[in-house]
Design a protein around this motif. Structure first.
Motif, short mmCIF file in Angstrom:
data_model
loop_
_atom_site.label_atom_id
_atom_site.label_comp_id
_atom_site.label_asym_id
_atom_site.label_seq_id
_atom_site.Cartn_x
_atom_site.Cartn_y
_atom_site.Cartn_z
N LEU A 160 -0.14 -1.16 -4.84
CA LEU A 160 1.25 -0.66 -4.78
C LEU A 160 1.27 0.80 -4.34
CD1 LEU A 160 4.31 -1.18 -5.50
CD2 LEU A 160 3.78 -0.28 -7.74
N GLN A 194 3.03 2.36 -1.17
CA GLN A 194 4.01 3.43 -1.39
C GLN A 194 3.70 4.62 -0.47
OE1 GLN A 194 6.63 3.50 -4.20
NE2 GLN A 194 7.27 4.80 -2.52
N PHE A 221 4.83 3.76 2.95
CA PHE A 221 6.29 3.82 3.06
C PHE A 221 6.76 5.27 3.18
CE2 PHE A 221 10.43 4.51 1.08
CZ PHE A 221 11.22 3.74 1.91
N LYS A 226 9.74 -0.98 6.09
CA LYS A 226 10.22 -1.02 4.70
C LYS A 226 10.31 -2.48 4.21
CE LYS A 226 14.44 -0.26 2.07
NZ LYS A 226 15.75 0.37 2.02
N LEU A 244 6.88 -3.96 3.80
CA LEU A 244 6.21 -3.47 2.59
C LEU A 244 6.79 -4.09 1.32
CD1 LEU A 244 5.67 0.27 3.53
CD2 LEU A 244 3.96 -1.52 3.44
N LEU A 245 8.12 -4.26 1.30
CA LEU A 245 8.74 -4.89 0.12
C LEU A 245 8.24 -6.33 -0.03
CD1 LEU A 245 12.39 -3.50 0.35
CD2 LEU A 245 10.74 -3.01 -1.44
N VAL A 258 4.66 -6.18 -1.34
CA VAL A 258 4.59 -5.87 -2.78
C VAL A 258 4.91 -7.15 -3.56
CG1 VAL A 258 5.71 -4.56 -4.65
CG2 VAL A 258 5.06 -3.42 -2.54
N ARG A 259 5.91 -7.91 -3.08
CA ARG A 259 6.27 -9.16 -3.73
C ARG A 259 5.06 -10.12 -3.72
NH1 ARG A 259 9.57 -14.04 -3.07
NH2 ARG A 259 10.67 -14.14 -5.05
N TYR A 311 7.33 -1.25 -9.23
CA TYR A 311 7.94 -1.63 -7.96
C TYR A 311 7.75 -0.54 -6.92
CZ TYR A 311 11.65 1.32 -9.91
OH TYR A 311 12.34 2.37 -10.46
N LEU A 312 8.11 -0.85 -5.70
CA LEU A 312 8.02 0.11 -4.61
C LEU A 312 9.28 0.97 -4.60
CD1 LEU A 312 6.13 0.48 -1.84
CD2 LEU A 312 8.19 -0.42 -0.79
N HIS A 313 9.12 2.26 -4.66
CA HIS A 313 10.28 3.16 -4.59
C HIS A 313 10.65 3.34 -3.12
CE1 HIS A 313 10.17 4.53 -8.85
NE2 HIS A 313 8.90 4.18 -8.73
N ASP A 314 11.80 2.80 -2.74
CA ASP A 314 12.16 2.85 -1.32
C ASP A 314 13.37 3.75 -1.06
OD1 ASP A 314 13.98 1.23 -2.53
OD2 ASP A 314 13.81 -0.44 -1.13
N ARG A 355 12.05 11.88 -6.47
CA ARG A 355 12.34 11.44 -5.09
C ARG A 355 13.78 11.74 -4.69
NH1 ARG A 355 8.89 7.53 -2.85
NH2 ARG A 355 10.56 6.98 -1.39
N GLU A 360 9.61 -9.93 -12.41
CA GLU A 360 10.16 -9.36 -11.17
C GLU A 360 11.66 -9.09 -11.33
OE1 GLU A 360 10.43 -11.92 -7.71
OE2 GLU A 360 9.93 -10.25 -6.41
#
Lengths: 172, 251
Positions: A141, A145, A148, A158, A161-162, A165-166, B47-50, B125, B229
């Motif tokens: 992750l 990150q 990203f 993006k 990458l999401l 991650v899933r 989770y991914l911080h987007d 962020r 999730e």
């Protein structure tokens, strides 16, 4: 003999159709439904495919799910170019031979493939650590990150990458 | 001779009771096995911080004040909501539906720590403020999570057909989408005066793409991951909205 060939073709076709990584141009990726997709896409620019015969042929063979023909093609067109090493890395990823893919990936040093190299590097680290039962979700992750944050305005990346991650979460 | 029908009726009754009780026993033991199996799975919650990284407008300072602990149950609870048993001697059919409530035991990290760390990361962020430790900050932020539930349903059906010396058994399991509900209140104080106060309710339904699977253990692990999730992404949305509201309030 023909029967053996047929069985071999079926096995190869089967392994290809079950590849978790799919090569797609950024144009094609703009039409993907990211909410429902289960695949990990390898993004490539249409211009790169158009300019490079080896990448173009690789794309055609992969679309037709002809891994065996691609293998023969790469063998007869071996070179030291970045395009060749990228094509070969993707071929190994389709074959789920992640160790060979990782070794081949290291030969890519062209700046224009930096992003795809970084992405595939994280993917391959994850796949290999999964094979060795040493996978670490948090580490993967963090690597996604980092990727990203280095390309915050790239919406295709993006979404890729999401999805990654899933995938990593469900294959923890 | 007149007693014979009575004896037969009594015997049938006894066999029926015995059969029913044994089926009930099997059903209960399968529920316990399901509970144990679901509680065993662990899934990652990060989770991914987007969000967009904001590097300017960080002159105001906020310190995190109180934050409640032990928000979710320690273990995942499995409750039978429907149990249908059809015992027909040579053919038996079970249908059980369960309510599942996600517990801490299925998360790879403590939920409160995860919430707090995710809030800090997201503040760095996208927050138009600097998060500091000192009491001399411009604002103090209190977050109180009133409830945090992630629930779903799970179904198990099995049928057994007895053919002389053979038994044909089929077992099917199915998971349903999970729903995460997060209720919390946030208050922002400046010089002991409340400048912003809001109650939030976040609801997220997470579709389960692989609801049926031939491999029971894989489906159960997939099902638990889906619940985690759901909680993870609900928390992400919650934190992003709180920070967005704070940004609007202090600027």
């Amino acid at each position: 003999m023909k029967l053996i060939q047929l069985i071999l073709c079926l096995v190869l076709l089967n392994s290809c159709s079950h590849s978790k990584y799919i090569l797609k141009t950024e144009q094609e990726l703009s039409r993907i439904n990211w909410e429902t997709t289960k695949f990990n896409y390898i993004p490539i620019l249409k211009s790169d495919i158009d300019k490079s015969i080896i990448l173009g042929m690789t794309n055609v063979y992969l679309e037709q799910r002809q891994l065996f023909k691609l293998k023969k093609y790469l063998k007869s067109n071996s070179s030291n170019s970045n395009d060749f090493f990228l094509a070969k890395t993707i071929y190994y990823m389709y074959k789920t031979d992640y160790t060979e893919a990782q070794k081949t990936l290291l030969h890519i040093n062209d700046e224009k493939y930096l992003q795809i190299k970084q992405l595939l590097s994280v993917d391959l680290n994850h796949e290999i650590s999964k094979e060795n039962d040493t996978h670490n979700y948090q580490q993967t992750l963090n690597e996604y990150q980092y990727l990203f944050d280095a390309n915050p305005s790239n919406t295709v990346l993006k979404n890729i990458l999401l999805t990654r991650v899933r995938y990593t979460r469900y294959n923890y | 001779m007149s007693d014979t029908p009575d004896i037969i009726t009594k015997m049938i009754k006894q066999i029926f009771i015995l059969l029913l009780s044994s089926l009930l026993f099997i059903s209960c033991s399968q529920s316990k096995m399901l509970t144990r199996s679901l509680q065993k799975s662990k899934a990652p919650i990060s989770y991914l911080h987007d969000s967009e990284i904001i590097e300017f407008d960080k002159t105001k300072t906020i310190a995190l004040g109180s934050f409640n602990n032990q928000i979710i149950d320690s273990i995942t609870n499995v409750t039978v909501t429907r149990r249908i048993i059809i015992p027909l001697l040579v053919f038996n059919y079970f249908d059980r539906k369960y309510d599942i409530s996600l517990g801490q035991s299925n998360l790879d990290q403590n939920y409160t720590d995860f919430f707090k760390n995710s809030f800090i990361t997201e503040s760095h962020r996208s927050g138009k403020y600097s998060l500091v430790d000192s009491n001399t900050s411009d604002y103090i932020l209190d977050i109180k999570i009133d409830s945090c539930y992630t629930t779903s349903k799970y179904q198990m059906t099995s049928s057994s057909l007895y053919l002389v010396s053979h038994v044909i058994t089929t077992i099917k399991e199915k998971g349903f989408p999970s729903e995460s509900k997060l209720v919390l209140s946030v208050s922002l104080k400046s010089n002991n005066k409340i400048v912003f106060e809001k109650d939030y309710i976040f609801d997220k339904i997470q579709a389960l793409s692989n609801s049926r699977s031939k491999q029971t253990n894989a489906l159960r692990a997939f099902f638990i991951t889906n619940m985690v999730e759901s909680l993870s992404l609900n928390t992400k949305e919650c934190i992003e909205l709180i920070i967005d509201d704070i940004n609007k309030e202090i600027n």
